[in-house]
Design a protein around this motif. Structure first.
Motif, PDB file in Angstrom:
ATOM      1  N   THR A 150     -13.516 -35.231  -7.867  1.00  0.00           N
ATOM      2  CA  THR A 150     -14.458 -34.588  -6.939  1.00  0.00           C
ATOM      3  C   THR A 150     -14.358 -35.190  -5.542  1.00  0.00           C
ATOM      4  O   THR A 150     -14.586 -34.490  -4.553  1.00  0.00           O
ATOM      5  CB  THR A 150     -15.909 -34.681  -7.458  1.00  0.00           C
TER       6      THR A 150
ATOM      7  N   GLN B 244     -10.881 -32.265   0.555  1.00  0.00           N
ATOM      8  CA  GLN B 244     -10.157 -31.008   0.753  1.00  0.00           C
ATOM      9  C   GLN B 244     -10.994 -29.994   1.532  1.00  0.00           C
ATOM     10  O   GLN B 244     -10.483 -29.293   2.410  1.00  0.00           O
ATOM     11  CB  GLN B 244      -9.763 -30.419  -0.601  1.00  0.00           C
ATOM     12  N   TYR B 245     -12.278 -29.918   1.218  1.00  0.00           N
ATOM     13  CA  TYR B 245     -13.143 -28.903   1.831  1.00  0.00           C
ATOM     14  C   TYR B 245     -13.954 -29.431   3.019  1.00  0.00           C
ATOM     15  O   TYR B 245     -14.651 -28.654   3.672  1.00  0.00           O
ATOM     16  CB  TYR B 245     -14.083 -28.312   0.782  1.00  0.00           C
ATOM     17  N   ASP B 246     -13.882 -30.711   3.271  1.00  0.00           N
ATOM     18  CA  ASP B 246     -14.584 -31.309   4.399  1.00  0.00           C
ATOM     19  C   ASP B 246     -14.168 -30.615   5.705  1.00  0.00           C
ATOM     20  O   ASP B 246     -12.973 -30.410   5.925  1.00  0.00           O
ATOM     21  CB  ASP B 246     -14.210 -32.800   4.458  1.00  0.00           C
TER      22      ASP B 246
ATOM     23  N   TYR C  25     -21.207 -26.167   2.474  1.00  0.00           N
ATOM     24  CA  TYR C  25     -21.448 -25.571   1.157  1.00  0.00           C
ATOM     25  C   TYR C  25     -20.597 -26.255   0.086  1.00  0.00           C
ATOM     26  O   TYR C  25     -21.103 -26.683  -0.957  1.00  0.00           O
ATOM     27  CB  TYR C  25     -21.144 -24.074   1.196  1.00  0.00           C
ATOM     28  N   TYR C  26     -19.308 -26.354   0.352  1.00  0.00           N
ATOM     29  CA  TYR C  26     -18.400 -26.907  -0.652  1.00  0.00           C
ATOM     30  C   TYR C  26     -18.524 -28.426  -0.760  1.00  0.00           C
ATOM     31  O   TYR C  26     -18.418 -28.982  -1.861  1.00  0.00           O
ATOM     32  CB  TYR C  26     -16.962 -26.498  -0.342  1.00  0.00           C
TER      33      TYR C  26
ATOM     34  N   ASN D 236     -21.260 -30.069  -0.281  1.00  0.00           N
ATOM     35  CA  ASN D 236     -22.493 -30.266  -1.047  1.00  0.00           C
ATOM     36  C   ASN D 236     -22.243 -30.046  -2.542  1.00  0.00           C
ATOM     37  O   ASN D 236     -22.707 -30.824  -3.389  1.00  0.00           O
ATOM     38  CB  ASN D 236     -23.575 -29.306  -0.557  1.00  0.00           C
ATOM     39  N   TYR D 237     -21.489 -28.994  -2.859  1.00  0.00           N
ATOM     40  CA  TYR D 237     -21.219 -28.681  -4.268  1.00  0.00           C
ATOM     41  C   TYR D 237     -20.465 -29.826  -4.955  1.00  0.00           C
ATOM     42  O   TYR D 237     -20.858 -30.292  -6.031  1.00  0.00           O
ATOM     43  CB  TYR D 237     -20.411 -27.384  -4.381  1.00  0.00           C
ATOM     44  N   PHE D 238     -19.398 -30.276  -4.319  1.00  0.00           N
ATOM     45  CA  PHE D 238     -18.578 -31.307  -4.962  1.00  0.00           C
ATOM     46  C   PHE D 238     -19.226 -32.690  -4.875  1.00  0.00           C
ATOM     47  O   PHE D 238     -19.029 -33.522  -5.773  1.00  0.00           O
ATOM     48  CB  PHE D 238     -17.171 -31.313  -4.367  1.00  0.00           C
TER      49      PHE D 238
ATOM     50  N   ASP E 123     -16.887 -28.328   5.425  1.00  0.00           N
ATOM     51  CA  ASP E 123     -17.695 -27.165   5.057  1.00  0.00           C
ATOM     52  C   ASP E 123     -18.916 -27.610   4.240  1.00  0.00           C
ATOM     53  O   ASP E 123     -18.769 -28.117   3.127  1.00  0.00           O
ATOM     54  CB  ASP E 123     -16.858 -26.185   4.233  1.00  0.00           C
TER      55      ASP E 123
ATOM     56  N   LYS F 207     -22.100 -21.645   4.302  1.00  0.00           N
ATOM     57  CA  LYS F 207     -20.656 -21.840   4.413  1.00  0.00           C
ATOM     58  C   LYS F 207     -20.217 -21.639   5.859  1.00  0.00           C
ATOM     59  O   LYS F 207     -20.836 -20.875   6.608  1.00  0.00           O
ATOM     60  CB  LYS F 207     -19.905 -20.839   3.528  1.00  0.00           C
TER      61      LYS F 207
ATOM     62  N   GLN G 289     -11.750 -33.310  -3.879  1.00  0.00           N
ATOM     63  CA  GLN G 289     -12.236 -31.972  -3.526  1.00  0.00           C
ATOM     64  C   GLN G 289     -13.162 -32.018  -2.310  1.00  0.00           C
ATOM     65  O   GLN G 289     -13.141 -31.113  -1.472  1.00  0.00           O
ATOM     66  CB  GLN G 289     -12.934 -31.351  -4.739  1.00  0.00           C
TER      67      GLN G 289
END
Length: 225
Positions: free
Chosen positions: A13, A19-21, A25-26, A28-30, A23, A143, A16
Motif C-alpha cells: 500500500t 503511485q497515486y500521490d 482520493y486514492y 486516502n484510500y491506500f 491525488d 479526485k 500504491q
C-alpha cells in the motif's frame, strides 16, 4: 492475516500511495488500507502473546483486552509483557514521524476516518527546515479532475514557492533548487504535527513496526522460559 502478511500489505500500500500521490482520493484510500494493516500488526503481536501465554482471550484481541485478561488470571509474566510493551511503544514513538502515524491510528479508531488530506509543494530533495506550500486544486468527488489542472496550479504558484524556499536555504548556506526539483505531494495535519507528508511518514514507520514485532517476540520468549 498474520504479522508478516500485514507488514507485506503495508509495503504494497505504501507503493500504491506513492503511485497515486498527490491525488487525495486514492492516497486516502491506500493510506486507509495501510493503517488497517498497522492495526493488524499491533493486534497480531497480542494474538501471538495471547497464544504463547495461554490466556485464551476468545474475543477479538487488543492490547487492552490482553491486559485485562492477564490481570484477571493474575498471570505475572503476561502482565510484565503488557507493561513492557506499553513502555516500548512509547519509546518507539518519541520521534515525530512515528508519533504522526500513532496519532493517525488513534484518530482513525476514534472517528472512523483519516485526517483531511491537502496537496502541497515540496522540494524533491528536502532539507530539515524546508517549507511546503499548499495548493488548491479543483476536485471531482475528492479526485483530481485532471493532471493538467494540477500542473497549471503548480506552475502558477511555483515562482513564489521557489523564492521563499531559496531565500530560506540561502540563509543557511543550503543549495538552491530549480523548477524541476519541486513536486506535489499529499500531506496531513494531526494533533501538534503540521504539514506531514503521508508517503514519507508511512515509509519511515514500517521499520518501526518491524522492530516492535521483533522485540516483542524476543520479550515473550524471555518471559515464557
Amino acid at each position: 492475516m498474520n504479522i508478516e502478511e500485514a507488514i507485506t500489505k503495508c509495503e504494497i500500500t505504501l507503493k500504491q500511495i506513492k503511485q497515486y500521490d498527490p491525488d487525495p482520493y486514492y492516497v486516502n484510500y491506500f493510506f486507509n488500507e495501510y493503517m488497517i494493516s498497522i492495526n493488524n500488526i499491533i493486534n497480531g503481536i497480542f494474538e501471538e502473546a495471547n497464544r504463547d501465554f495461554g490466556l485464551f482471550v476468545s474475543e477479538k484481541i487488543s492490547e487492552q483486552k490482553f491486559y485485562e485478561k492477564a490481570k484477571m488470571k493474575n498471570d505475572e509474566n503476561a502482565i510484565k509483557f503488557s507493561e513492557w510493551y506499553s513502555k516500548k511503544y512509547i519509546e518507539e514513538h518519541k520521534n515525530p514521524y512515528p508519533d504522526v502515524i500513532s496519532q493517525v491510528r488513534n484518530f482513525k479508531n476514534k472517528f472512523k476516518k483519516l485526517p483531511e488530506i491537502k496537496i502541497m509543494l515540496r522540494a524533491s530533495e528536502r532539507y530539515k527546515d524546508d517549507i511546503n506550500q499548499e495548493i488548491k486544486v479543483k476536485l471531482s468527488n475528492q479526485k483530481l479532475k485532471s493532471r493538467d489542472e494540477l500542473d497549471i496550479e503548480i506552475k502558477r504558484q511555483l515562482p513564489i514557492f521557489l523564492q521563499v524556499l531559496n531565500h530560506k536555504r540561502d540563509e543557511k548556506n543550503e543549495p538552491k533548487i530549480e523548477e524541476n526539483q519541486v513536486i506535489a505531494s499529499a500531506f496531513i495535519d494531526i494533533e501538534n504535527h503540521e504539514d506531514v507528508e503521508i508517503a514519507y511518514a508511512a515509509e519511515i514507520y514500517i521499520p518501526v513496526m518491524e522492530r516492535l514485532v521483533e522485540e516483542s517476540r524476543k520479550r515473550i520468549k524471555e518471559l515464557i522460559r
